[in-house]
Enzyme design. Structure first.
Site, PDB file in Angstrom:
ATOM      1  N   SER A 147       7.714  -3.015  -2.792  1.00 10.60           N
ATOM      2  CA  SER A 147       8.655  -4.002  -1.787  1.00 10.60           C
ATOM      3  C   SER A 147       7.977  -5.328  -1.639  1.00 10.60           C
ATOM      4  CB  SER A 147       8.435  -3.236  -0.661  1.00 10.60           C
ATOM      5  OG  SER A 147       9.094  -3.802   0.390  1.00 10.60           O
ATOM      6  N   TYR A 160       3.895   1.987   6.232  1.00  7.38           N
ATOM      7  CA  TYR A 160       4.834   1.611   5.022  1.00  7.38           C
ATOM      8  C   TYR A 160       4.012   0.574   4.251  1.00  7.38           C
ATOM      9  CZ  TYR A 160       8.936   0.385   2.273  1.00  7.38           C
ATOM     10  OH  TYR A 160       9.984  -0.055   1.479  1.00  7.38           O
TER      11      TYR A 160
END
Length: 265
Positions: A147, A160
């Site tokens: 990401s 995350y």
């Protein structure tokens, strides 16, 4: 989501006939798009997810493709089973993920543990299970769906961000070890993708930032992106396909950034 949908990219030539690919988180979003893309290239795809109904729907959609999609119901917190599932794979796409948006002082420790287990420890075990076969044949492709948060941090996403940063390091280490054996390992790093995972964030983001939910897309999710739209799952899948093709045989240990200019700031 109110943002307009961007047309799917034209697929580039890719032949994975005779290859076995494993895609985690395959029942929806990016994973689903990757499974269908690799099956369209002729691969036998092991579609891994804990969502049995979603996997069955995916398998039905994949019936007319050059390859096959085989549903494999698996909870990646079962790390031993994850490692076994990866045995004999030629292409591994570590995609599965989960998200919770909370300040650190309110972040549940058990959720932090689960996020790190699914998004970092499970990829390690899957890679560990896949490498012996890849090394034995002198060829393998590992693509880790990271990401922009593998390269940048955002508030309220401690688990995350920590998991994605760790995945970047794991991917690079795998690249160094795998290079003498014909195995490449790379990350793809999208910004916000039009997926259920992103849609489920809207209420949490609104609460964390103290704004109405309808303002989250423009004021939070797309604030740092020069290109003011969400990425489509098929665009990420095409980047994954590129890294599996012969034209990317010299590409390893790197991060293919699909962030609309976010990290250009």
């Amino acid at each position: 989501m109110t943002a307009p949908r961007f047309p799917a990219p034209q697929a580039s030539p890719l032949d994975l006939g005779g290859r076995t690919a494993l895609v985690t988180g395959a029942a929806g979003g990016i994973g689903r798009a990757c499974a269908l893309r690799l099956a369209a290239a002729g691969a036998k795809v092991r579609a891994v997810d804990r969502d049995a109904a979603g996997l069955e729907a995916l398998a039905g959609q994949g019936r007319d493709l050059a390859g096959t999609v085989e549903p494999h119901v698996l909870d990646l917190t079962d790390l031993d089973a994850a490692e076994l599932a990866a045995a004999g794979t030629d292409v591994l796409v570590n995609n599965a993920g989960l998200q919770l948006v909370r300040p650190i002082e309110e972040f549940p420790p058990d959720v932090f543990h689960t996020v790190l287990t699914v998004m970092l420890e499970a990829p390690f075990r899957l890679i560990r299970g896949a490498l012996p076969h890849m090394y034995g044949q002198g060829w393998g492709r590992i693509v880790n769906v990271s990401s922009v948060h593998g390269l940048r941090a955002s508030a309220y996403k401690s688990a995350y961000v920590a998991a994605k940063h760790g995945l970047e390091g794991l991917s690079k280490t795998t690249a160094l070890e795998g290079a003498p054996h014909g195995v490449t390992s790379n990350c793809v790093n999208p910004a916000y993708v039009r997926t259920p995972l992103v849609e489920k964030q809207l209420a949490d983001q609104a609460r964390a930032h103290g704004i109405p939910e309808e303002r989250v897309l423009s004021e939070v999710l797309l604030q740092d992106s020069a290109v003011k739209r969400l990425i489509e799952p098929e665009e990420v899948a095409e980047a994954v396909a590129y890294l599996c093709g012969p034209q990317a045989s010299f590409v390893t240990g790197t991060s293919l950034v699909l962030d609309g200019g976010w990290t250009a700031h």
